[in-house]
Design an enzyme around this catalytic site. Structure first.
Site, PDB file in Angstrom:
ATOM      1  N   ASP A 335       0.878  -1.165   0.000  1.00  0.00           N
ATOM      2  CA  ASP A 335       0.000   0.000   0.000  1.00  0.00           C
ATOM      3  C   ASP A 335       0.922   1.224   0.000  1.00  0.00           C
ATOM      4  O   ASP A 335       2.072   1.115   0.447  1.00  0.00           O
ATOM      5  CB  ASP A 335      -0.876  -0.027   1.255  1.00  0.00           C
ATOM      6  CG  ASP A 335      -1.723   1.220   1.401  1.00  0.00           C
ATOM      7  OD1 ASP A 335      -2.369   1.605   0.419  1.00  0.00           O
ATOM      8  OD2 ASP A 335      -1.703   1.819   2.494  1.00  0.00           O
ATOM      9  N   ASP A 529      -1.122  -0.788   6.234  1.00  0.00           N
ATOM     10  CA  ASP A 529      -1.136  -0.200   7.576  1.00  0.00           C
ATOM     11  C   ASP A 529      -2.033  -0.968   8.530  1.00  0.00           C
ATOM     12  O   ASP A 529      -2.098  -0.643   9.714  1.00  0.00           O
ATOM     13  CB  ASP A 529      -1.520   1.281   7.537  1.00  0.00           C
ATOM     14  CG  ASP A 529      -2.934   1.498   7.004  1.00  0.00           C
ATOM     15  OD1 ASP A 529      -3.700   0.523   6.918  1.00  0.00           O
ATOM     16  OD2 ASP A 529      -3.258   2.649   6.670  1.00  0.00           O
ATOM     17  N   ASP A 533      -6.603  -1.866   5.244  1.00  0.00           N
ATOM     18  CA  ASP A 533      -6.108  -2.877   4.315  1.00  0.00           C
ATOM     19  C   ASP A 533      -6.362  -4.296   4.811  1.00  0.00           C
ATOM     20  O   ASP A 533      -5.802  -5.254   4.270  1.00  0.00           O
ATOM     21  CB  ASP A 533      -4.600  -2.688   4.081  1.00  0.00           C
ATOM     22  CG  ASP A 533      -4.307  -1.419   3.296  1.00  0.00           C
ATOM     23  OD1 ASP A 533      -4.995  -1.179   2.292  1.00  0.00           O
ATOM     24  OD2 ASP A 533      -3.405  -0.680   3.692  1.00  0.00           O
TER      25      ASP A 533
END
Length: 636
Positions: A335, A529, A533
């Protein structure tokens, strides 16, 4: 060593001293001179029985207890049968006496067991020392006095007091006090963290300087320290496929070799191929060698050492199965926000028009954004070093998605994007830098623009280089951010693929597509994180949560939790996993190769009982020493 291990050691030393004395007496012919033949044989039997029972009475008890419970086939059973068999050779006076070997096998087996206990204790200690973060009490203020209470008694919203030198017992927010926090036990980071009122703090950190008043935000049972300790304690339950294989292997292997030893001792003499004493001795030697303790102990110890070593660096692995999967990762998907970037907006550039002071541009923008809670507005105010006099501001109007306008000292200030400028007919121009562009006008005159961007983490570029160097073939970034921003970050970091403007569901689809490209045992890891996610962390082969201090979602969804926000830990985690797996397979190959060789030699009568002792205890000690290398992660 603990008290139990010290008593165990003293017992073995006593038995060893007696054994050496008896062995010397026998070898010097003293027994023969006193008792003659065959009396010396029975005297030797009685004397060697003393160190045998001192060293091995607990092994005999365990074997008997397991037989009664229908669980006979373990190393205690093998050692008991083999050593009692060696002593039983006294009934075959024509054979060489083997009481010394029987006592020696038990003695050295116990030495190996003690060494194994010490090695496991050291591995556990490396985790417990590092994770010695469970507080014994919390301070609350009652009638002007500090009272120590059990952390479980503190309610959410209560104010606790943490004095210098004490650990923060429960997660919360600082209401009063300024200090430095030592987070090394959680993150492996040695640099203290500055905290002040309004800062979030997590349990397990050590308060170093000033006294802190903290309003708790979680009950003790759900705080970071409790969740981490639970995670570490449960790690041993999630076994790797290799570890499960060894457990199943030992379950079948032990009865098979026991049966083979019986057949080896009985069938050849029945067929007239030699004396009973010779073949019984071969069967007993076969039993001693066959003990699988080198595998059964060293493989779990290797995984435990790898997990403990990783935890020293602030990398929490939920089980040896995830350590094994991590060693096979060849694709790492990131991410962007909060993982490769800091996740906070910062002013990265101020471009004033000709003849305009940059501070003039920034101060007007800061005043216009004085009342906004938007992250962009906050970043502008943080960049402005002066005090904002709110009495100078009036008629603030937020124009959703475009910007803001306000009267500052009778001047009309507008701050926003190109749409705001176009809507009010202001002149403006593009910027070559990537990021969010805030154009600023005063009384309709364009004075310049401010560039705001989510800053790439200091070690992000090194992370990608390290991953490629570690053998990861593909590093991919998924983000919901604009394509130009994503591609700028991807180009700077050297990523192999960049996918932008994705919704959370799109990220899952992208990971599934990448999983489809994986071949053989290769695995895919997703790094996020841990909060928004969670679906992708769960879908990947290995989910890695970044910067997860205090994040329940991260600890729940991820397989590997990094306790700080440094992506460079990912490459180290993979290297630790690969080192651990190398050690595991070294032990498996070494132990099996030596055992098979000595088993064959025992079957044909070449290997004696002393070689059998090496084949069991020696191999186990060497394998345990090798396994302990997994705990050393300093240069990994």
């Amino acid at each position: 060593m603990n008290k139990k291990q010290k008593r165990w050691r003293n017992r073995i030393v006593l038995a060893l001293v007696i054994f050496i004395v008896v062995y010397a007496v026998e070898e010097l012919g003293v027994l023969g001179a006193i008792f003659g033949a065959p009396g010396d044989l029975y005297a030797s039997f009685a004397l060697f029985l003393i160190p045998y029972l001192i060293a091995g009475y607990d092994v005999l008890q365990k074997a008997w207890r397991n037989i009664r419970h229908g669980q006979a086939f373990d190393e205690s059973f093998l050692m008991t049968v083999a050593t009692i068999g060696a002593f039983a050779m006294v009934f075959f006076p024509e054979a060489e006496p083997h009481m010394a070997e029987g006592a020696a096998v038990m003695l050295f087996y116990q030495v190996g067991e003690l060494f194994q206990s010490y090695a496991v204790g050291q591995s556990r200690k490396s985790i417990s020392d590092m994770m010695d973060i469970a507080p014994d009490y919390a301070n609350i203020e009652q009638d002007g006095q500090l009272v120590e209470v059990d952390p479980d008694e503190v309610q959410v919203g209560d104010i606790i007091v943490v004095k210098p030198g004490e650990r923060v017992p429960i997660d919360g927010v600082i209401t009063e006090g300024v200090s430095q926090l030592d987070t090394a036990a959680l993150t492996g980071e040695s640099i203290p963290r500055h905290v002040e009122p309004g800062a979030d703090v997590i349990s397990g950190c050590i308060n170093m300087t000033g006294m802190l008043h903290i309003r708790t935000t979680k009950p003790f049972g759900e705080s970071t320290v409790s969740r981490i300790l639970e995670l570490v304690e449960n790690a041993s339950e999630k076994k790797a496929r290799t570890e499960n294989f060894i457990t199943r292997f030992a379950r079948w292997y032990t009865p098979i070799v026991t049966g083979a030893a019986v057949l080896l001792a009985v069938i050849p003499p029945l067929l007239g191929m030699g004396a009973w004493s010779d073949w019984i001795l071969r069967g007993l030697t076969f039993l001693v060698v066959s003990c699988p303790c080198a595998l059964v102990i060293s493989v779990p110890l290797s995984f435990f050492g790898g997990i403990g070593g990783a935890s020293k660096l602030g990398i929490l692995v939920k089980g040896s199965n995830y350590l094994e999967l991590l060693s096979k990762v060849d694709t790492v998907v990131f991410d962007k926000t909060g993982t490769l970037t800091n996740g906070t907006f910062n002013v990265v550039a101020i471009h004033p028009e000709a003849g305009v002071d940059p501070d003039y541009v920034l101060s007007n923008a800061a005043y216009a954004e004085a009342f906004s809670d938007h992250p962009i507005a906050v970043s502008v105010r943080q960049a402005y070093s002066g005090e904002i006099d709110q009495a100078r501001i009036r008629d603030v109007k937020e124009e959703s998605g475009h910007g803001v306008s306000a009267h500052v000292d009778e001047h009309v200030v507008m701050v926003g994007n190109d749409k705001l400028m176009a809507e009010h007919g202001a002149r403006w121009h593009e910027c070559d830098l990537t990021g969010t562009i805030l154009h600023v006008t005063v009384d309709g005159r364009y004075i310049g623009h401010i560039v705001i961007a989510d800053v790439v983490k200091d070690d992000a570029e090194q992370t990608i280089r390290d991953l490629h160097a570690a053998g990861v073939t593909k590093c991919v970034m998924l983000t919901g951010d604009r394509r130009d921003v994503a591609e700028a970050v991807g180009g700077k970091l050297g990523l192999d693929e960049v996918h932008a403007q994705l919704l959370p569901a799109d990220k899952v689809s992208a990971v599934e597509r990448l999983l489809g490209f994986e071949r053989g045992d290769a695995k895919l890891a997703f790094v996020g994180d841990g909060i928004n996610d969670a679906p992708v962390l769960t879908r990947a082969d290995v989910g890695i949560a970044m910067g997860a201090m205090g994040s329940d979602a991260a600890i729940e969804a991820a397989d590997v939790v990094l306790m700080d926000d440094k992506p460079s830990k990912i490459a180290r985690a993979i290297r630790i996993a690969r080192k651990t797996m190398r050690i595991v397979w070294q032990n498996i190959v070494f132990a099996l190769a030596v055992k098979i060789a000595i088993l064959l030699l025992a079957a044909i009568g070449v290997a004696n009982m002393w070689l059998a002792v090496f084949g069991d205890v020696g191999v186990a000690i060497i394998a345990i020493l090798n396994a302990m290398r997994a705990m050393r992660v300093k240069g990994v």
